[in-house]
Design an enzyme around this catalytic site. Structure first.
Site, PDB file in Angstrom:
ATOM      1  N   TYR A 145       0.860  -1.190   0.000  1.00  0.00           N
ATOM      2  CA  TYR A 145       0.000   0.000   0.000  1.00  0.00           C
ATOM      3  C   TYR A 145       0.889   1.231   0.000  1.00  0.00           C
ATOM      4  O   TYR A 145       1.771   1.367   0.849  1.00  0.00           O
ATOM      5  CB  TYR A 145      -0.926   0.024   1.222  1.00  0.00           C
ATOM      6  CG  TYR A 145      -1.853   1.223   1.227  1.00  0.00           C
ATOM      7  CD1 TYR A 145      -2.868   1.351   0.284  1.00  0.00           C
ATOM      8  CD2 TYR A 145      -1.690   2.250   2.154  1.00  0.00           C
ATOM      9  CE1 TYR A 145      -3.701   2.455   0.266  1.00  0.00           C
ATOM     10  CE2 TYR A 145      -2.530   3.361   2.147  1.00  0.00           C
ATOM     11  CZ  TYR A 145      -3.539   3.457   1.196  1.00  0.00           C
ATOM     12  OH  TYR A 145      -4.357   4.557   1.179  1.00  0.00           O
ATOM     13  N   ASP A 240       9.219   2.532   0.124  1.00  0.00           N
ATOM     14  CA  ASP A 240       8.160   3.229   0.844  1.00  0.00           C
ATOM     15  C   ASP A 240       8.355   2.934   2.335  1.00  0.00           C
ATOM     16  O   ASP A 240       7.983   1.861   2.817  1.00  0.00           O
ATOM     17  CB  ASP A 240       6.791   2.749   0.361  1.00  0.00           C
ATOM     18  CG  ASP A 240       5.656   3.499   1.064  1.00  0.00           C
ATOM     19  OD1 ASP A 240       5.916   4.122   2.119  1.00  0.00           O
ATOM     20  OD2 ASP A 240       4.519   3.443   0.558  1.00  0.00           O
ATOM     21  N   LYS A 268       4.150   9.307   8.687  1.00  0.00           N
ATOM     22  CA  LYS A 268       3.892   8.885  10.067  1.00  0.00           C
ATOM     23  C   LYS A 268       4.873   9.495  11.073  1.00  0.00           C
ATOM     24  O   LYS A 268       4.746  10.661  11.403  1.00  0.00           O
ATOM     25  CB  LYS A 268       3.858   7.353  10.128  1.00  0.00           C
ATOM     26  CG  LYS A 268       2.764   6.794   9.177  1.00  0.00           C
ATOM     27  CD  LYS A 268       2.368   5.400   9.481  1.00  0.00           C
ATOM     28  CE  LYS A 268       1.537   4.771   8.379  1.00  0.00           C
ATOM     29  NZ  LYS A 268       0.098   4.933   8.512  1.00  0.00           N
TER      30      LYS A 268
HETATM   31  N1  PMP Z   1       2.704   4.024   2.352  1.00  0.00           N
HETATM   32  C1  PMP Z   1       2.568   3.162   3.360  1.00  0.00           C
HETATM   33  C2  PMP Z   1       3.545   2.047   3.509  1.00  0.00           C
HETATM   34  C3  PMP Z   1       1.513   3.317   4.278  1.00  0.00           C
HETATM   35  O1  PMP Z   1       1.375   2.424   5.266  1.00  0.00           O
HETATM   36  C4  PMP Z   1       0.619   4.396   4.105  1.00  0.00           C
HETATM   37  C5  PMP Z   1      -0.536   4.628   5.063  1.00  0.00           C
HETATM   38  N2  PMP Z   1      -0.730   3.751   6.061  1.00  0.00           N
HETATM   39  C6  PMP Z   1       0.817   5.259   3.034  1.00  0.00           C
HETATM   40  C7  PMP Z   1       1.866   5.061   2.182  1.00  0.00           C
HETATM   41  C8  PMP Z   1      -0.111   6.422   2.799  1.00  0.00           C
HETATM   42  O2  PMP Z   1       0.090   7.396   3.745  1.00  0.00           O
HETATM   43  P1  PMP Z   1      -1.083   8.447   4.086  1.00  0.00           P
HETATM   44  O3  PMP Z   1      -2.164   7.659   4.755  1.00  0.00           O
HETATM   45  O4  PMP Z   1      -0.407   9.448   4.957  1.00  0.00           O
HETATM   46  O5  PMP Z   1      -1.523   9.044   2.791  1.00  0.00           O
END
Ligand code: PMP
Length: 407
Positions: A145, A240, A268
């Protein structure tokens, strides 16, 4: 009697907000609960809902809070910053300091740009990779994700896995068609995809520790193979590290596993619990961004003064290596406590208990004052606010919940 009940609030919410929530997993649908709780406040390892119930919180804003809720130092930093103004849309000193702090911690980051969400960071990193390579296609992994931008929603984890949505409606075939998907940890499939699409491949994007299908550590050699495939094909390797950054080590998963990506996505923890994320990496790629280059990316609230204050307050305290020893020890203790109840997968301060009947376990835990992710496809996030008491309470609650369930 409580002044307001969760069911009354959720009924109101559903009339005004699709599904009653501003992010799908919050609705607790996948775990068979009628209504989610509504949070009134948080402190340390605990949440309190609007009905006055207290919960040990292992979600911690999905990993954003490494010092727990309402951490006094973070709150003070935000309050001080707010007195000087909440948004300028002009450069501030703290943006430079935060960029320097990130580059100091994350070895592959030579330049970095601040944004407001992980979604924005991932979407923008892809744009840079496409411009840099003059190629369109990207390779991602099943269950990975990377936020909800069009190109990245194919076979995604998190809420899409939770709700069984393989590909979002509303995404054009053009946007989806440039995304190639391979199984996570499958070097043969990754090599085959690169073989087939290599010359058109702009980037391989990966969560270096999968966190959105539950925690799945990288198989031995997986990340190294992706690095080699990128080197051979000219694609950029994008890690990521929205979850893993400043969590599995100060230097993220790339520090922990010793594999260097070309671009890194952070979120985060980097924003200390405020809306801030970042993408960065090789200077020759990042310098393609406007105003110096022709890759456009912008944001009214990018580098927001409250968010940079929160981020700096947190990241500066994470320079102390004992923080990570401490997190590791606490997470290992939780892992050991939960092991009798299922298969626990853990890397540093992120772990998942995999077991059949997760939804019943979730409901049993919540009834006993322990809040875990309302989905099997997420992680438990250990913070420095979680001590022995919270770990013991959680293990006991799991034991009781499962005993009740059998009885
Ligand atoms: N990349 C990863 C690995 C994530 O876990 C998340 C959200 N949990 C995101 C991107 C997207 O981040 P956001 O919810 O701040 O848009």
């Amino acid at each position: 009697m409580a002044l307001v009940t969760r069911s009354a609030l959720f009924a109101r919410a559903r009339r005004m907000i699709p599904g009653g929530v501003n992010s799908p997993v919050r609705a607790w649908r996948a775990v068979g609960a009628d209504d989610p709780f509504f949070v009134a406040r948080g402190e340390g390892a605990y949440l309190e809902d609007v009905e006055g119930r207290r919960y040990v919180d292992w979600v911690m804003s999905w990993g954003a809070l490494v010092f727990g809720h309402a951490d006094p130092e973070t709150v003070e930093a935000i309050t001080d910053a707010a007195r000087d103004g909440t948004s300028f849309g002009a450069p501030t000193e703290r943006e430079v300091e935060l960029a320097e702090e990130i580059a100091d911690a994350v070895s592959s980051v030579e330049m970095v740009r601040l944004v407001s969400s992980g979604t924005e960071a991932a979407m923008s990193a892809l744009r840079v990779a496409r411009a840099f390579t003059s190629r369109d296609r990207i390779l991602k992994f099943e269950g990975g994700y990377h936020g909800h931008s069009d190109a990245l929603l194919a076979s995604a984890g998190s809420g899409l896995a939770t709700l069984g949505i393989p590909a979002s409606a509303g995404v054009t075939s053009g946007a989806a068609g440039d995304t190639i998907v391979a199984p996570y940890n499958d070097v043969v499939a990754a090599a085959a995809a690169v073989e087939r699409y290599g010359e058109g491949l702009a980037a391989i994007i990966v969560e270096p520790v999968a966190g959105n299908i539950g925690v799945v550590p990288p198989a031995d050699g997986f990340l190294e193979t992706l690095r080699a495939l990128c080197d051979a094909s000219g694609a950029l390797l994008i890690f990521d590290e929205v979850i893993t950054g400043f969590r599995v080590a100060r230097g993220g998963a790339q520090g922990r596993f010793g594999v260097k990506p070309d671009l890194t996505i952070l979120g985060k923890i980097v924003g200390g619990g405020l809306p801030l994320a970042a993408f960065g990496g090789r200077a020759d790629a990042m310098e393609r961004l406007a105003p110096g280059g022709n890759v456009y990316q912008a944001g009214t609230l990018s580098g927001n003064p409250l968010a940079t204050a929160a981020g700096l307050s947190v990241l500066r305290r994470l320079r102390d290596p004992s923080v990570y020893e401490d997190l590791e020890a606490r997470a290992a203790k939780l892992e050991a406590g939960l092991r009798p109840f299922g298969d626990v997968q853990r890397v540093g301060a992120m772990l998942t208990l995999f077991r059949p009947g997760y939804d019943e376990l979730f409901r049993g835990l919540v009834a006993r004052g322990v809040y875990v992710a309302p989905s099997q496809y997420e992680a438990m996030f250990v913070s420095l606010a979680h001590g022995d008491d919270e770990i013991e309470k959680t293990v006991e609650a799991a034991r009781d919940a499962l005993a009740d369930d059998r009885g």
